[in-house]
Motif scaffolding. Sequence first.
Motif: not given
Length: 481
Positions: A18-31, A33-40, A123-125
Amino acid sequence: MPRRVVRLRDEVLSADGETLRAGIVAIQAELEVTPEFPPEVEQAAQAAAKNPRLPGLDRTELPFVTIDPATAQDLDQALHLERKNNGFTVYYAIADVGAFVSPGDPLDQEAHKRGETLYGADSKVPLYPKALSEDAASLLADQVRPALLWTIELDGAGGTVAARVERALVRSRAKLSYVEVQEQLDAGTADPVFALLKEVGELRLAQEAQRGGVSLPLPEQEVRIDGEHWSLAFRQQHPVEQWNAQISLLTGMTAAAMMVEARTGLLRTLAPADPRDVERLRRTAKALRIDWPQDQSYPEFVRSLDPATPSHAAMLVACTRLLRGSGYVGFSGELPQRTGHSAIAADYAHVTAPLRRLVDRYALEISVALSAGDDVPGWVVDRLGELPKTMQGSTRRANQYERAVLDLVEAAVLQEYVGERFDGVVVEVDDRDARKGDVTIREPAVEAPISHQGELPLGTDVQARLAAADPRTRTIRFELG
């Protein structure tokens, strides 16, 4: 192959998921990038998944299989091999992203922003939404899929005789892992197609040696996840992975040859090694007391190294310097100054991973047009100038992402053990300051900076004391002694 458990004092060194997944979310914010796509983009993926452009050629009678890591769902390649007369026929089906994505549509535009899939632990983007990359476009077992089908004829020595690529419907019969196939081969129970894969793979490795090509057999550092516990290990490649990789290399070289002949293409390139860098490696070998005869070439020398030997592992790390600086080049009408890839010792194109790399979709479109004797589509030619820059940026981002995730997991696993001593090997020493370098710790599998009051002993087994481990800053530091 049995799973390796990383232990210290009979305790598994692991970190909380759980702690590591939070850290990975922070890395994605820094870079950014996101695994999510725009709705369209998600909507476009769902629509494309329901209405692919299907080819008229049906090759579903060929018993293809996929061989990938056990958890993979974005399956780009399926293979089948047959013995033919005194040689072989290699059938290599590549996922046809072009059956789902159109130039300029939302999927295409988003793919150009991303460039490639980013991997890091669990985690995969992704490059494309899962509706395509892990479902409708993926070569999943027992599903009819559109593909770019390569048919490559080889002679008895594994040399290319003829090749073509065409759009076709295919169906994989099984989703297999490298571990499964290797275990079957070792037990003598494997399907005959894998005996052919071994035979062709070994012939292609011999061809690589004759060309002067080289690959570095470095063990892979990987994150292993068991429920909420994450740990680290080094993983040696199975032989079947090397044989499978040779089929991919064969296909990329075949595509590149077509492009160079037609003077239109998109190649992966690497400049020849600077003679001064090779001499520097010779000095490193001498310092490590590894014999490198003057008449032995660099590729031959690399093939003589055993990564399980500490001094050889350090030598292989030093050899990675010659692989830096690879890039892409696009051209139409006139060949670029450099077309070759020095490590492969041939012209080479990325054409086997279109679900994970943007450039492969374009190179495949070029290949299928050239194979049919057609003009390369204008929308492809128009992008040849900008794609190398796009991929350069995405490759840099992918390396940053992977390294940041590994740094995070390393620091989290080790944070409770500051002051402890670990067995390791000094694998690199700073050219400007011999008191600084890098150490590889065997258990847990960590690569990190190390310092010493005196000169670091390159390629030597050492006791490294953990001086710092901070998951917040993703930093680790060892000291010798």
